[in-house]
Design a protein around this motif. Structure first.
Motif, short mmCIF file in Angstrom:
data_model
loop_
_atom_site.label_atom_id
_atom_site.label_comp_id
_atom_site.label_asym_id
_atom_site.label_seq_id
_atom_site.Cartn_x
_atom_site.Cartn_y
_atom_site.Cartn_z
N PHE A 123 -28.98 6.87 -65.31
CA PHE A 123 -30.13 6.76 -64.39
C PHE A 123 -29.73 6.94 -62.93
O PHE A 123 -30.59 7.04 -62.06
N LEU A 124 -28.42 6.94 -62.65
CA LEU A 124 -27.97 7.13 -61.26
C LEU A 124 -27.61 8.60 -61.02
O LEU A 124 -27.32 9.34 -61.96
N SER A 125 -27.66 9.00 -59.75
CA SER A 125 -27.27 10.35 -59.39
C SER A 125 -25.81 10.37 -58.98
O SER A 125 -25.25 9.36 -58.55
N ALA A 126 -25.20 11.55 -59.12
CA ALA A 126 -23.82 11.71 -58.68
C ALA A 126 -23.83 12.44 -57.33
O ALA A 126 -24.35 11.92 -56.36
N GLY A 127 -23.31 13.63 -57.27
CA GLY A 127 -23.37 14.44 -56.05
C GLY A 127 -22.73 13.73 -54.87
O GLY A 127 -21.61 13.21 -54.96
N MET A 128 -23.46 13.67 -53.77
CA MET A 128 -22.92 13.08 -52.56
C MET A 128 -22.63 11.59 -52.72
O MET A 128 -21.84 11.03 -51.95
N PHE A 129 -23.30 10.97 -53.72
CA PHE A 129 -23.04 9.55 -53.93
C PHE A 129 -21.59 9.30 -54.29
O PHE A 129 -21.07 8.21 -54.07
N LEU A 130 -20.93 10.32 -54.86
CA LEU A 130 -19.57 10.10 -55.37
C LEU A 130 -18.58 9.84 -54.24
O LEU A 130 -17.61 9.12 -54.42
N TRP A 131 -18.81 10.47 -53.07
CA TRP A 131 -17.86 10.19 -51.98
C TRP A 131 -18.44 9.25 -50.92
O TRP A 131 -17.82 8.99 -49.90
N LEU A 132 -19.63 8.70 -51.20
CA LEU A 132 -20.20 7.71 -50.27
C LEU A 132 -19.30 6.48 -50.12
O LEU A 132 -19.03 6.04 -48.99
N PRO A 133 -18.78 5.91 -51.23
CA PRO A 133 -17.90 4.74 -51.06
C PRO A 133 -16.68 5.07 -50.21
O PRO A 133 -16.23 4.22 -49.42
N ALA A 134 -16.15 6.29 -50.35
CA ALA A 134 -14.98 6.67 -49.56
C ALA A 134 -15.32 6.67 -48.08
O ALA A 134 -14.55 6.13 -47.25
N ALA A 135 -16.47 7.24 -47.73
CA ALA A 135 -16.87 7.28 -46.32
C ALA A 135 -17.10 5.88 -45.79
O ALA A 135 -16.64 5.51 -44.69
N LEU A 136 -17.82 5.07 -46.61
CA LEU A 136 -18.06 3.68 -46.20
C LEU A 136 -16.74 2.94 -46.02
O LEU A 136 -16.51 2.25 -45.01
N GLY A 137 -15.86 3.11 -47.01
CA GLY A 137 -14.59 2.40 -46.99
C GLY A 137 -13.73 2.84 -45.83
O GLY A 137 -13.08 2.01 -45.17
N ALA A 138 -13.72 4.15 -45.55
CA ALA A 138 -12.88 4.65 -44.45
C ALA A 138 -13.35 4.09 -43.12
O ALA A 138 -12.55 3.61 -42.31
N TYR A 139 -14.68 4.13 -42.93
CA TYR A 139 -15.21 3.63 -41.66
C TYR A 139 -14.98 2.12 -41.54
O TYR A 139 -14.44 1.63 -40.54
N ALA A 140 -15.35 1.40 -42.58
CA ALA A 140 -15.23 -0.06 -42.53
C ALA A 140 -13.76 -0.47 -42.48
O ALA A 140 -13.36 -1.34 -41.67
N GLY A 141 -12.95 0.19 -43.34
CA GLY A 141 -11.54 -0.16 -43.38
C GLY A 141 -10.85 0.16 -42.07
O GLY A 141 -10.07 -0.65 -41.53
N GLY A 142 -11.13 1.36 -41.53
CA GLY A 142 -10.53 1.75 -40.26
C GLY A 142 -10.90 0.78 -39.15
O GLY A 142 -10.04 0.30 -38.39
N ALA A 143 -12.20 0.48 -39.09
CA ALA A 143 -12.66 -0.43 -38.04
C ALA A 143 -12.05 -1.82 -38.21
O ALA A 143 -11.69 -2.49 -37.23
N LEU A 144 -11.90 -2.24 -39.48
CA LEU A 144 -11.30 -3.55 -39.75
C LEU A 144 -9.87 -3.59 -39.23
O LEU A 144 -9.46 -4.53 -38.54
N LEU A 145 -9.10 -2.54 -39.57
CA LEU A 145 -7.70 -2.50 -39.14
C LEU A 145 -7.61 -2.50 -37.61
O LEU A 145 -6.77 -3.16 -37.02
N LEU A 146 -8.50 -1.72 -36.99
CA LEU A 146 -8.48 -1.66 -35.53
C LEU A 146 -8.79 -3.02 -34.91
O LEU A 146 -8.15 -3.46 -33.96
N ALA A 147 -9.81 -3.68 -35.51
CA ALA A 147 -10.17 -4.99 -34.98
C ALA A 147 -9.01 -5.97 -35.15
O ALA A 147 -8.71 -6.77 -34.24
N LEU A 148 -8.33 -5.87 -36.32
CA LEU A 148 -7.16 -6.73 -36.53
C LEU A 148 -6.08 -6.40 -35.51
O LEU A 148 -5.41 -7.29 -34.98
N GLY A 149 -5.93 -5.10 -35.23
CA GLY A 149 -4.96 -4.67 -34.22
C GLY A 149 -5.28 -5.28 -32.87
O GLY A 149 -4.40 -5.75 -32.14
#
Lengths: 630, 258
Positions: A123-149
């Motif tokens: 019932f779920l779609s694939a396509g762009m959804f497949l790399w959405l977690p990567a984009a979310l994770g990269a932005y959130a993870g990057g910002a997290l590391l920077l804030a920790l820095g």
């Protein structure tokens, strides 16, 4: 380094605004509608946190995913934007807060990823959804590391160690922008706009608004042929679709393989506004068994047809049961969209199915979809000698028989109802030959002209007589008379027969003794349950009349359609299965030996299921069997 | 198309046989569909004042409808006159007249198409279920039509324009009804050009009491019980016996030369 982060956050915000402007420009090509922006925008938080949440939380994992993802991402980004204030940039507390927010967002990204790993559910779609977690994770993870820095190195030294997380965050932000401008993440903005400018504000706060809107028959274009014929708010609602597939799981036509998938329909409409196959390809499950179409479309090009975006069969498979609408967390009005498209096909092109065309012609010519003589409607009640209310006459209750009365099986239900009303000592009458079709079928098929013709006649007939209220055993007639005639000038109190019987039993006018029956399951008619919210009275009656009552898995407001609505049965819809067969299998699975119904459509559809199957009895029949006289 | 057909569809202010409400007539709707199938340009022609129900024919694809004012006392003459007058189509004469084959019960008559064809001196093909322009194209154009016969059989016929076609109920060429077209319908009223009758028209209709027609087989069968039993006869004798029996009943004509 702190300033770089500020730039990143503001850059992301600017990009989002730019993309939002692009979306708004597209929507503005739709039909203009008046929107009360002040009230709408003020209501958005409540509509989001209460009404949308009510739907989302039916799948708790989806709610749990949204809190850290949307909350962390939004709050974290806004917090980063606030870092323009130098005082904040120097504060360790501030950076700790930012770190916590992005840690939450990172956790959200992991939850988003889990939805489609290891396999994407059907019932779920694939396509762009497949790399959405990567984009979310990269932005959130990057910002997290920077804030920790920033926490580790107060003052924000330009350590080369922070370059990698910075690049990660920038890349993630870029990905999110693409997801927002061209991908599913636009649902955040489109959904907010749609919640503010919703076509049916009455639905929020526990309310209900299910009546189709009347169409101005003098308008140059009737209904929707191209995306630009939709109200611009509807275009926004299509963009609000996040392809969660709940509509698809609830849709009876989809379950029966009938060439309709509400999710695919909405996505095809979105693709049409974006230029057909040029848009991001749809990657969810398609309309089952639908023949291929050319996937060509644009804002002003026809959207229905084998050389366009949506196969015509898709339109006529809809039973207008509103199950998709009930399940949609973005409160999208699928049925309105389908009826708009049907109106375009029926009124502008005459493109309805042969069976429907014949029924519509009979409705225009004979005021009856079956072309039967109006005087024959009450034949099933001939032995009971029910008085006919003449023009200018007066009675307490007007019994509206409906189209089902021509069917002798349903005549038994009406006989039971009449006997019960007699036992309760009610004064009532029928219209006899003066009862014309209420126009429900014509309206669901998109033929608004024939609906107006029939409704006008029925309203004139009713206005020429005096009565306290209308009672009908047909939920479709109930819905039209109660909810759709007021817009055309007909205001009456209209009651379903189960509500009347419940009133009589509760008030003591009828006494019931529960009979020792095998398990009874109640099948909610869509037009009584979802359309009118009446799910309690029939159950109270059954509890009083029958020994054991069981519930099917899908019941009440989330009940499944019998397949009889929306002109589906007369539209010669191809499918892999029959909808009533599926429903009866559900009744079987619930252990029911009797299925109680309250609608002529459901009666006919469910009784059409081959044996062995549970017995089909109307509530009026079960109540009559249980009534204790004197 | 260089030789575009010009068709006139005769329209009646019909009533629905079930409800008695004003409604377009099914066979005339099919006549519109047949004209479309033939690729003809159409004008609807109605002998009488403009009635609202005529607008519904426009929904089936007949955009231009002419009502003949003052045609009430002699519709056949008025229709024939309008058809040959050359004033209906600006670019030529009428090739084809289409009508329903039977009255629907309103102010119409099943005899009308035949009477109009007779007045025009044109051939008429009745009970048309299907039709197409004959190939190779000729001038005047010819039509290959199929007549509906009892029990689902069809009979092919060829007829040359100008001609009249009376369309059968079983014709499958029912056009789509498009509401938007009814809004754009043009109902024109033209004078019929007939002189008002000096004296009121007297009905010259003879009414006869209903008489039940005897059914040949049923009546004779009751008179002649029994019959002949042949056990394992040669096929020739069996066939002879059957033919003799049918001749005795009068179902088959007597043998030639007798």
């Amino acid at each position: 380094m702190g300033l770089v982060l500020v730039c990143l956050a503001w850059g992301l915000a600017a990009g989002v605004l730019l993309a939002a402007r692009g979306l708004a420009r597209r929507w503005r090509q739709g039909r203009p509608v008046r929107v009360d922006w002040v009230a709408g925008l003020a209501a958005v938080p409540r509509r989001y946190l209460v009404d949308v949440h009510h739907v989302v939380e039916r799948r708790p994992e989806a709610a749990r995913m949204h809190v850290p993802t949307a909350g962390g991402l939004l709050a974290g980004s806004v917090a980063l934007m606030l870092a323009v204030l130098p005082a904040l940039r120097g504060s360790r507390v501030y950076w700790a807060v930012v770190a916590v927010l992005f840690a939450a967002a990172l956790w959200g990204a992991i939850l988003v990823r889990r939805r489609r790993r290891p396999v994407v559910p059907s019932f779920l779609s694939a396509g762009m959804f497949l790399w959405l977690p990567a984009a979310l994770g990269a932005y959130a993870g990057g910002a997290l590391l920077l804030a920790l820095g920033m926490l580790a190195v107060p003052g924000g030294g330009a350590s080369p160690l922070l370059l990698a997380p910075l690049l990660l965050a920038v890349g993630g932000a870029g990905g999110l922008l693409v997801q927002f401008a061209r991908g599913p993440m636009r649902h955040a903005f489109a959904g907010t706009v749609w919640l503010a400018a919703h076509a049916r504000p009455g639905r929020f706060g526990g309310g209900r608004d299910t009546a189709l809107r009347p169409l101005d028959l003098d308008a140059p274009r009737l209904g929707a042929l191209a995306p630009s014929d939709f109200a611009w708010t509807a275009l926004a609602s299509f963009d609000a679709c996040i392809q969660c597939g709940r509509c698809e799981q609830a849709c009876p036509a989809f379950a029966a393989g009938q060439r309709l998938n509400p999710k695919a329909l909405i996505q095809d409409l979105v693709a049409a506004t974006r230029g057909g196959s040029a848009a991001e390809p749809y990657s969810g499950s398609p309309a089952p068994n639908a023949p291929p179409v050319a996937c060509r479309g644009s804002m002003d090009a026809p959207v229905i047809g084998v050389d366009a975006m949506i196969h015509p069969d898709t339109l006529w498979a809809c039973t207008t049961c509103r199950a998709c609408v009930e399940e949609c967390p973005m409160m999208i009005e699928h049925v309105d969209a389908i009826v708009d498209l049907r109106r375009g096909q029926a009124l502008m092109l005459g493109q309805v199915r042969p069976g429907a065309a014949q029924a519509l012609r009979r409705m225009r010519d004979s005021a009856e979809p079956g072309g039967r003589p109006l005087a024959a409607r009450a034949d099933g009640l001939a032995a009971l000698d029910v008085p006919v209310l003449p023009e200018g006459g007066e009675t307490d209750i007007l019994l509206w028989l409906g189209e089902g009365a021509f069917d002798l099986r349903y005549g038994r239900t009406l006989q039971a109802l009449v006997r019960l009303m007699r036992l309760a000592g009610l004064r009532f009458a029928i219209l006899g030959e003066a009862e014309t079709d209420c126009g429900d079928l014509a309206r669901r098929l998109g033929d608004e002209a024939t609906f107006h013709l029939l409704a006008g006649e029925a309203i004139a007939t009713l206005k020429a007589r005096t009565f306290q209220r209308i009672v009908t055993a047909d939920p479709h007639a109930l819905h039209v008379l109660r909810n759709e005639y007021p817009a055309l000038g007909g205001h009456w109190t209209v009651q379903h027969h189960t509500a009347l019987l419940d009133e009589l039993v509760t008030g003591g006018a009828l006494r019931l003794a529960p009979r020792d029956l095998p398990p009874v399951a109640y099948h909610d008619p869509c037009y009584l349950g979802r359309y009118n919210g009446e799910i309690a009275a029939p159950r109270r009656l059954l509890d009083a009349a029958c020994g054991t009552r069981v519930e099917m898995e899908r019941h009440g407001m989330r009940s499944m359609c019998c397949g009889g609505g929306g002109g589906n049965p007369i539209s010669d819809v191809d499918g892999a299965a029959r909808i009533p067969d599926l429903r009866m299998a559900q009744a079987d699975a619930a252990g029911a030996a009797i299925v109680a119904v309250g609608c002529p459509g459901c009666t006919a559809m469910l009784e059409g299921v081959p044996a062995p199957r549970p017995e089909v009895r109307d509530i009026a029949e079960l109540v009559l069997d249980a009534v204790v006289t004197a | 198309m260089a030789t575009e057909l010009r068709a006139v569809v005769l329209l009646s202010a019909g009533i629905d046989p079930v409800s008695g409400r004003p409604a377009p007539v099914g066979t005339e709707i099919r006549a519109i569909g047949l004209a479309r199938a033939l690729g003809a340009r159409m004008i609807g022609l109605h002998a009488g004042p403009a009635a609202p129900v005529l607008r519904e024919y426009a929904g089936y694809g007949l955009a231009d409808i002419v009502c003949l004012d003052g045609a009430g006392h002699d519709p056949v003459a008025a229709l024939a006159r309008a058809i040959v007058s050359g004033s209906l189509f600006t670019d030529g004469t009428v090739d084809l007249v289409l009508a329903g084959r039977r009255a629907s019960g309103g102010m119409d008559s099943g005899l009308l198409p035949y009477a109009v064809a007779e007045r025009l001196g044109w051939p008429i093909v009745a009970d048309v279920a299907e039709g197409q322009v004959a190939v190779p194209a000729s001038r005047p154009p010819e039509f290959d039509v199929e007549q509906a016969r009892p029990r689902g059989t069809r009979r092919a016929a060829r007829v040359a324009a100008p001609c009249a076609l009376a369309v059968h109920d079983v014709a499958s060429c029912v056009p789509d009804f498009v509401f938007a077209r009814t809004r754009m319908a043009v109902l024109r009223t033209m004078p019929s050009g007939l002189a008002e009758p000096s004296a009121p028209v007297t009905e010259t209709v003879e009414e006869r009491a209903y008489r039940r027609r005897p059914r040949l087989i049923a009546s004779t069968a009751t008179q002649a019980p029994g019959g002949q039993v042949l056990v394992d006869p040669p096929p020739q004798d069996a066939a002879r016996a059957i033919i003799d029996h049918l001749r005795a009943l009068g179902v088959l004509p007597p043998p030639a030369g007798s």
